[in-house]
Write a protein that holds these residues in place. Structure first.
Motif, PDB file in Angstrom:
ATOM      1  N   MET A  23      43.503  21.402 -30.453  1.00  0.00           N
ATOM      2  CA  MET A  23      42.732  21.006 -29.254  1.00  0.00           C
ATOM      3  C   MET A  23      41.764  22.403 -29.234  1.00  0.00           C
ATOM      4  O   MET A  23      41.937  23.316 -29.163  1.00  0.00           O
ATOM      5  CB  MET A  23      43.727  21.680 -27.672  1.00  0.00           C
ATOM      6  N   ILE A  24      40.186  22.522 -28.452  1.00  0.00           N
ATOM      7  CA  ILE A  24      39.431  22.851 -29.072  1.00  0.00           C
ATOM      8  C   ILE A  24      38.912  23.501 -27.056  1.00  0.00           C
ATOM      9  O   ILE A  24      38.553  22.116 -26.527  1.00  0.00           O
ATOM     10  CB  ILE A  24      38.258  22.544 -29.454  1.00  0.00           C
ATOM     11  N   ILE A  25      38.744  24.583 -26.670  1.00  0.00           N
ATOM     12  CA  ILE A  25      38.340  24.846 -25.344  1.00  0.00           C
ATOM     13  C   ILE A  25      36.971  25.626 -25.472  1.00  0.00           C
ATOM     14  O   ILE A  25      36.840  26.262 -26.470  1.00  0.00           O
ATOM     15  CB  ILE A  25      39.170  25.254 -24.474  1.00  0.00           C
ATOM     16  N   VAL A  26      35.956  25.304 -25.208  1.00  0.00           N
ATOM     17  CA  VAL A  26      34.897  25.903 -25.646  1.00  0.00           C
ATOM     18  C   VAL A  26      34.442  26.483 -23.621  1.00  0.00           C
ATOM     19  O   VAL A  26      34.365  25.173 -22.467  1.00  0.00           O
ATOM     20  CB  VAL A  26      33.035  24.771 -24.990  1.00  0.00           C
ATOM     21  N   ALA A  27      34.270  27.761 -23.586  1.00  0.00           N
ATOM     22  CA  ALA A  27      34.200  28.002 -21.895  1.00  0.00           C
ATOM     23  C   ALA A  27      33.546  29.430 -22.233  1.00  0.00           C
ATOM     24  O   ALA A  27      33.269  30.202 -22.505  1.00  0.00           O
ATOM     25  CB  ALA A  27      35.800  28.066 -21.627  1.00  0.00           C
ATOM     26  N   GLY A  28      32.502  29.028 -20.659  1.00  0.00           N
ATOM     27  CA  GLY A  28      31.878  30.554 -20.124  1.00  0.00           C
ATOM     28  C   GLY A  28      30.893  30.633 -19.427  1.00  0.00           C
ATOM     29  O   GLY A  28      31.273  29.718 -18.272  1.00  0.00           O
ATOM     30  N   ALA A  54      22.945  17.118 -16.379  1.00  0.00           N
ATOM     31  CA  ALA A  54      24.104  16.231 -15.710  1.00  0.00           C
ATOM     32  C   ALA A  54      23.936  15.487 -16.170  1.00  0.00           C
ATOM     33  O   ALA A  54      25.440  14.668 -16.474  1.00  0.00           O
ATOM     34  CB  ALA A  54      23.306  15.563 -13.921  1.00  0.00           C
ATOM     35  N   GLY A  55      23.388  14.611 -17.055  1.00  0.00           N
ATOM     36  CA  GLY A  55      23.577  13.423 -17.712  1.00  0.00           C
ATOM     37  C   GLY A  55      24.264  13.280 -18.858  1.00  0.00           C
ATOM     38  O   GLY A  55      25.472  13.015 -19.486  1.00  0.00           O
ATOM     39  N   VAL A  56      23.842  15.314 -19.791  1.00  0.00           N
ATOM     40  CA  VAL A  56      25.136  15.402 -20.134  1.00  0.00           C
ATOM     41  C   VAL A  56      26.402  15.040 -20.250  1.00  0.00           C
ATOM     42  O   VAL A  56      27.185  14.857 -21.033  1.00  0.00           O
ATOM     43  CB  VAL A  56      24.333  16.922 -20.665  1.00  0.00           C
ATOM     44  N   ALA A  57      27.051  15.988 -19.397  1.00  0.00           N
ATOM     45  CA  ALA A  57      28.245  15.683 -18.642  1.00  0.00           C
ATOM     46  C   ALA A  57      29.136  14.345 -19.079  1.00  0.00           C
ATOM     47  O   ALA A  57      30.168  14.339 -19.618  1.00  0.00           O
ATOM     48  CB  ALA A  57      28.335  16.236 -16.809  1.00  0.00           C
ATOM     49  N   ARG A  58      27.897  13.519 -19.034  1.00  0.00           N
ATOM     50  CA  ARG A  58      28.444  11.886 -17.904  1.00  0.00           C
ATOM     51  C   ARG A  58      28.385  11.699 -19.366  1.00  0.00           C
ATOM     52  O   ARG A  58      29.907  10.460 -20.112  1.00  0.00           O
ATOM     53  CB  ARG A  58      27.230  11.500 -16.985  1.00  0.00           C
ATOM     54  N   THR A  59      27.789  12.028 -20.810  1.00  0.00           N
ATOM     55  CA  THR A  59      27.830  11.299 -22.040  1.00  0.00           C
ATOM     56  C   THR A  59      29.075  12.242 -22.440  1.00  0.00           C
ATOM     57  O   THR A  59      29.977  10.862 -23.708  1.00  0.00           O
ATOM     58  CB  THR A  59      26.371  12.017 -22.968  1.00  0.00           C
ATOM     59  N   ALA A  60      29.071  12.912 -22.321  1.00  0.00           N
ATOM     60  CA  ALA A  60      30.726  13.499 -23.046  1.00  0.00           C
ATOM     61  C   ALA A  60      31.357  13.667 -22.541  1.00  0.00           C
ATOM     62  O   ALA A  60      32.366  12.937 -23.662  1.00  0.00           O
ATOM     63  CB  ALA A  60      30.271  15.623 -22.834  1.00  0.00           C
ATOM     64  N   ALA A  78      31.835  10.508 -24.883  1.00  0.00           N
ATOM     65  CA  ALA A  78      32.552  10.748 -25.892  1.00  0.00           C
ATOM     66  C   ALA A  78      33.862  10.421 -26.862  1.00  0.00           C
ATOM     67  O   ALA A  78      34.814  10.840 -25.870  1.00  0.00           O
ATOM     68  CB  ALA A  78      31.703  11.748 -26.452  1.00  0.00           C
ATOM     69  N   GLY A  79      34.532   9.895 -27.604  1.00  0.00           N
ATOM     70  CA  GLY A  79      35.716   9.954 -28.707  1.00  0.00           C
ATOM     71  C   GLY A  79      36.479  11.971 -28.556  1.00  0.00           C
ATOM     72  O   GLY A  79      35.303  12.700 -29.283  1.00  0.00           O
ATOM     73  N   GLY A  80      37.429  11.471 -27.534  1.00  0.00           N
ATOM     74  CA  GLY A  80      37.741  12.927 -28.830  1.00  0.00           C
ATOM     75  C   GLY A  80      37.677  14.108 -26.907  1.00  0.00           C
ATOM     76  O   GLY A  80      38.315  14.960 -26.796  1.00  0.00           O
ATOM     77  N   CYS A  81      36.786  13.799 -26.424  1.00  0.00           N
ATOM     78  CA  CYS A  81      36.321  14.448 -25.188  1.00  0.00           C
ATOM     79  C   CYS A  81      37.520  14.615 -23.549  1.00  0.00           C
ATOM     80  O   CYS A  81      36.937  13.407 -23.682  1.00  0.00           O
ATOM     81  CB  CYS A  81      34.586  14.415 -24.337  1.00  0.00           C
ATOM     82  N   HIS A  82      38.208  15.419 -23.971  1.00  0.00           N
ATOM     83  CA  HIS A  82      39.111  15.694 -22.832  1.00  0.00           C
ATOM     84  C   HIS A  82      38.772  15.904 -20.968  1.00  0.00           C
ATOM     85  O   HIS A  82      38.640  15.704 -19.847  1.00  0.00           O
ATOM     86  CB  HIS A  82      40.393  16.425 -22.757  1.00  0.00           C
ATOM     87  N   ASP A  83      37.165  17.624 -21.154  1.00  0.00           N
ATOM     88  CA  ASP A  83      36.750  17.637 -19.584  1.00  0.00           C
ATOM     89  C   ASP A  83      35.169  18.009 -20.463  1.00  0.00           C
ATOM     90  O   ASP A  83      35.552  18.577 -21.634  1.00  0.00           O
ATOM     91  CB  ASP A  83      37.248  18.401 -19.490  1.00  0.00           C
ATOM     92  N   PHE A  84      34.718  18.136 -19.654  1.00  0.00           N
ATOM     93  CA  PHE A  84      32.744  18.686 -19.570  1.00  0.00           C
ATOM     94  C   PHE A  84      32.574  19.193 -18.317  1.00  0.00           C
ATOM     95  O   PHE A  84      32.417  18.240 -17.547  1.00  0.00           O
ATOM     96  CB  PHE A  84      32.240  17.578 -20.634  1.00  0.00           C
ATOM     97  N   VAL A  85      32.128  20.111 -18.174  1.00  0.00           N
ATOM     98  CA  VAL A  85      31.726  20.212 -17.243  1.00  0.00           C
ATOM     99  C   VAL A  85      30.836  21.810 -17.205  1.00  0.00           C
ATOM    100  O   VAL A  85      31.310  22.524 -17.932  1.00  0.00           O
ATOM    101  CB  VAL A  85      32.461  21.147 -15.760  1.00  0.00           C
ATOM    102  N   TYR A 128      32.693  24.635 -18.999  1.00  0.00           N
ATOM    103  CA  TYR A 128      34.271  24.265 -19.661  1.00  0.00           C
ATOM    104  C   TYR A 128      34.178  23.281 -20.099  1.00  0.00           C
ATOM    105  O   TYR A 128      34.307  22.101 -19.789  1.00  0.00           O
ATOM    106  CB  TYR A 128      34.884  24.489 -18.352  1.00  0.00           C
ATOM    107  N   GLU A 129      34.731  23.641 -21.483  1.00  0.00           N
ATOM    108  CA  GLU A 129      34.846  21.453 -21.894  1.00  0.00           C
ATOM    109  C   GLU A 129      36.534  22.077 -22.938  1.00  0.00           C
ATOM    110  O   GLU A 129      36.628  22.173 -23.415  1.00  0.00           O
ATOM    111  CB  GLU A 129      33.614  21.642 -23.605  1.00  0.00           C
TER     112      GLU A 129
END
Length: 94
Positions: free
Chosen positions: A1-6, A23-29, A32-39, A53-54
């Motif tokens: 599991m990978i978390i990108v945060a800051g 805003a569209g980047v979050a919808r696309t992410a 995407a395969g393997g994305c559990h969360d993106f904001v 937070y990703e």
């Protein structure tokens, strides 16, 4: 599991414009395969701060998403960024 945060910092007057532009980047992410969360969201205390937070299943999923980036977005300039990638070795209930 990978978390990108800051956090990102823009001029306070530009924050809403920045968030509207991405805003569209979050919808696309999130599709995407393997994305559990993106904001990317406005911080409730600091008017210049955007919280990032990703959560991704793997590095491969994250890199595949980054490589598939759409057109360049016209966003206000980021004055400062402190975003890190974390590798999670285990997951448990809080």
């Amino acid at each position: 599991m990978i978390i990108v945060a800051g956090s990102l910092h823009v001029e306070p007057a530009d924050r809403d414009r920045y968030l509207d532009a991405v805003a569209g980047v979050a919808r696309t992410a999130r599709q995407a395969g393997g994305c559990h969360d993106f904001v990317q969201a406005a911080d409730p205390i600091d008017p210049s701060r955007i919280n990032v937070y990703e959560r991704w299943e793997s590095d491969d999923d994250l890199h595949r998403f980054r490589a598939s980036a759409g057109p360049d977005l016209e966003t206000p300039p980021i004055r400062e960024a402190d975003v890190r990638k974390y590798r999670i070795s285990g997951i448990e209930e809080p």
